[in-house]
Design a protein around this motif. Structure first.
Motif, short mmCIF file in Angstrom:
data_model
loop_
_atom_site.label_atom_id
_atom_site.label_comp_id
_atom_site.label_asym_id
_atom_site.label_seq_id
_atom_site.Cartn_x
_atom_site.Cartn_y
_atom_site.Cartn_z
N LEU A 10 0.83 -1.20 0.00
CA LEU A 10 0.00 0.00 0.00
C LEU A 10 0.87 1.26 0.00
CD1 LEU A 10 -2.73 1.50 0.33
CD2 LEU A 10 -2.46 1.21 2.80
N ASN A 11 1.87 1.30 0.87
CA ASN A 11 2.71 2.49 0.98
C ASN A 11 3.68 2.63 -0.19
OD1 ASN A 11 2.47 4.03 3.82
ND2 ASN A 11 1.93 1.88 4.09
N SER A 12 3.93 1.55 -0.90
CA SER A 12 4.74 1.62 -2.12
C SER A 12 3.92 2.13 -3.30
CB SER A 12 5.31 0.24 -2.47
OG SER A 12 6.14 -0.26 -1.45
N THR A 13 2.60 2.16 -3.14
CA THR A 13 1.70 2.44 -4.26
C THR A 13 0.95 3.76 -4.12
OG1 THR A 13 1.35 0.06 -4.58
CG2 THR A 13 -0.24 1.55 -5.61
N GLN A 14 0.40 4.05 -2.95
CA GLN A 14 -0.53 5.17 -2.83
C GLN A 14 0.18 6.52 -2.88
OE1 GLN A 14 -3.67 4.70 -0.04
NE2 GLN A 14 -4.00 6.88 0.24
N PRO A 15 -0.20 7.40 -3.84
CA PRO A 15 0.43 8.72 -3.94
C PRO A 15 -0.32 9.78 -3.15
CG PRO A 15 -0.96 8.33 -5.85
CD PRO A 15 -1.09 7.11 -4.98
N ALA A 16 0.36 10.87 -2.86
CA ALA A 16 -0.25 11.99 -2.15
C ALA A 16 -0.91 12.94 -3.15
CB ALA A 16 0.80 12.72 -1.33
N PHE A 17 -1.74 12.39 -4.03
CA PHE A 17 -2.36 13.17 -5.09
C PHE A 17 -3.30 14.24 -4.53
CE2 PHE A 17 -5.38 9.94 -4.05
CZ PHE A 17 -6.61 10.54 -4.20
N ALA A 18 -3.96 13.94 -3.42
CA ALA A 18 -4.92 14.89 -2.85
C ALA A 18 -4.21 16.12 -2.30
CB ALA A 18 -5.73 14.22 -1.75
N ASN A 31 -4.18 9.40 -24.67
CA ASN A 31 -3.57 10.51 -25.40
C ASN A 31 -2.45 11.12 -24.55
OD1 ASN A 31 -4.64 12.68 -23.64
ND2 ASN A 31 -6.62 12.12 -24.53
N HIS A 32 -1.64 11.98 -25.17
CA HIS A 32 -0.44 12.46 -24.50
C HIS A 32 -0.76 13.25 -23.23
CE1 HIS A 32 3.62 13.95 -23.93
NE2 HIS A 32 3.16 15.20 -23.89
N ALA A 33 -1.75 14.13 -23.30
CA ALA A 33 -2.08 14.96 -22.14
C ALA A 33 -2.51 14.11 -20.95
CB ALA A 33 -3.17 15.97 -22.49
N ASP A 34 -3.37 13.13 -21.21
CA ASP A 34 -3.83 12.25 -20.12
C ASP A 34 -2.71 11.37 -19.61
OD1 ASP A 34 -6.38 13.23 -20.02
OD2 ASP A 34 -7.29 11.65 -21.22
N THR A 35 -1.80 10.97 -20.51
CA THR A 35 -0.64 10.17 -20.08
C THR A 35 0.24 10.96 -19.12
OG1 THR A 35 -0.62 8.88 -22.14
CG2 THR A 35 1.42 8.96 -20.87
N VAL A 36 0.48 12.22 -19.44
CA VAL A 36 1.29 13.08 -18.56
C VAL A 36 0.62 13.21 -17.20
CG1 VAL A 36 2.18 15.40 -18.21
CG2 VAL A 36 2.33 14.35 -20.47
N LYS A 37 -0.69 13.46 -17.19
CA LYS A 37 -1.42 13.61 -15.93
C LYS A 37 -1.35 12.32 -15.11
CE LYS A 37 -4.61 16.84 -18.12
NZ LYS A 37 -5.95 16.99 -18.73
N ALA A 38 -1.54 11.19 -15.79
CA ALA A 38 -1.54 9.90 -15.09
C ALA A 38 -0.18 9.62 -14.46
CB ALA A 38 -1.92 8.78 -16.06
N ILE A 39 0.89 9.87 -15.22
CA ILE A 39 2.24 9.60 -14.70
C ILE A 39 2.55 10.49 -13.51
CG2 ILE A 39 4.71 9.72 -15.22
CD1 ILE A 39 3.98 8.95 -18.13
N LEU A 40 2.23 11.78 -13.63
CA LEU A 40 2.54 12.70 -12.54
C LEU A 40 1.68 12.42 -11.30
CD1 LEU A 40 3.03 16.09 -14.43
CD2 LEU A 40 4.77 14.54 -13.53
N LEU A 41 0.45 12.00 -11.50
CA LEU A 41 -0.42 11.71 -10.36
C LEU A 41 0.11 10.56 -9.50
CD1 LEU A 41 -3.96 12.20 -11.91
CD2 LEU A 41 -3.09 13.37 -9.89
N VAL A 42 0.74 9.57 -10.13
CA VAL A 42 1.30 8.47 -9.35
C VAL A 42 2.75 8.73 -8.95
CG1 VAL A 42 -0.23 6.77 -10.41
CG2 VAL A 42 2.04 7.12 -11.38
N ALA A 43 3.35 9.81 -9.50
CA ALA A 43 4.75 10.12 -9.17
C ALA A 43 4.89 10.96 -7.91
CB ALA A 43 5.41 10.85 -10.34
N PHE A 44 3.77 11.42 -7.36
CA PHE A 44 3.83 12.21 -6.13
C PHE A 44 4.35 11.34 -4.98
CE2 PHE A 44 0.23 14.86 -8.02
CZ PHE A 44 1.11 15.83 -8.48
#
Length: 315
Positions: free
Chosen positions: A103-111, A259-272
């Motif tokens: 869980l802690n390896s996965t959950q990002p601080a997206f909020a 699409n590219h824009a959604d890919t960028v958002k998805a990657i950054l959301l889990v990279a937090f």
């Protein structure tokens, strides 16, 4: 976005953690009062916050974002399951500890960081729905799943309160946890067209609005009481969170064909960085508490380096 901008975004997070750390270090809080803070977050504030957040998202929004939702689900839940298998059978953790590690390896601080970081790149309006979708995946799927698996692990050792016999009883016991059942109920209600009325939002927001601050403060208290751990487990969780998970998202998003824009958002959301809420769930189970609280702090520091790299690479 420069490293200076990222650092400015992280200052409020660090400030709250440091205040909590001082409370733990100077013995204003002890282990019992720290558990009280954790109970407040995981059994009352967070479930209320999640219910309002999910039932404020329209049914149409959920349906229109199916590709983004599928991508986030496959990445986040898939990575959790992969880490769970590795932790259980390669590292030889018990089921509860394996669940908390994963869980802690996965959950990002997206909020905590989504609006500030993504909003500066795409505009707040453009990122509201992706953040809401990520919240549903994390809050309605990942957290309940990790809670249920953790409860099954404790029940298997005879530690869970009100232990029931049989696997079905154990699963039902896990589902009875507010952090597991409330988000799931909210998703079902939303899919049936329910939208929380303003009076309900105002009532539940009285307790739900304290979630972020109290969760961060409680992580600081935990670290202050138990000290920051730089053991391989804490560092490993941090590296998995800010390096391995975003790279896994690159693979998943390409397979789905975002699409590219959604890919960028998805990657950054889990990279937090790792989530304070995930660390609180570990404390709730009294499993890897020091390591996960420390990994939250370590991953936040690492994100000062990793986020600017990802942004310059993707944008």
């Amino acid at each position: 976005m420069s490293i200076g901008s990222i650092f400015l975004t992280l200052i409020p997070i660090f400030f709250t953690i440091i205040i909590g750390y001082m409370g733990g270090y100077f013995k204003v809080f002890n282990k019992d009062s720290s558990k009280g803070l954790n109970t407040l977050v995981t059994k009352f504030a967070l479930p209320a916050h999640l219910f309002i957040g999910i039932t404020s998202t329209s049914k149409e929004t959920l349906i229109s974002q199916w590709a983004f939702f599928l991508t986030m689900t496959l990445c986040i839940i898939g990575f959790y399951i992969i880490m769970l298998i590795i932790a259980r059978f390669a590292i030889k953790y018990d089921l509860t500890k394996a669940s908390m590690f994963s869980l802690n390896s996965t959950q990002p601080a997206f909020a905590f960081m989504g609006i500030s970081v993504l909003g500066s790149l795409f505009g707040a309006q453009e990122v509201a729905i992706p953040i809401a979708v990520t919240g549903i995946v994390v809050n309605a799927l990942l957290d309940p799943l990790a809670t249920i698996v953790g409860t099954i692990g404790q029940s298997g050792k005879g530690k869970a309160e009100g232990e029931k016999s049989g696997k079905l009883g154990i699963i039902l016991h896990g589902l009875s946890e507010p952090l597991a059942c409330i988000p799931l109920i909210a998703v079902v209600l939303t899919l049936f067209g329910f939208q929380a009325p303003e009076l309900m939002k105002s009532a539940l927001d009285q307790i739900g609005s304290v979630t972020s601050g109290v969760a961060l403060f409680a992580v600081g208290v935990t670290v202050g009481i138990r000290k920051i751990s730089f053991q391989p487990v804490a560092v490993g969780i941090s590296v998995l969170k800010v390096v391995a998970l975003p790279l896994f998202m690159v693979l998943v998003s390409n397979v789905i064909g975002l699409n590219h824009a959604d890919t960028v958002k998805a990657i950054l959301l889990v990279a937090f960085p790792g989530s304070a809420v995930a660390a609180m769930i570990s404390t709730r189970f009294d499993s890897l508490s020091t390591e996960t609280a420390s990994s939250f702090v370590i991953s936040t520091i690492l994100s000062l380096i990793s986020l600017p790299i990802y942004i310059s690479w993707l944008m």
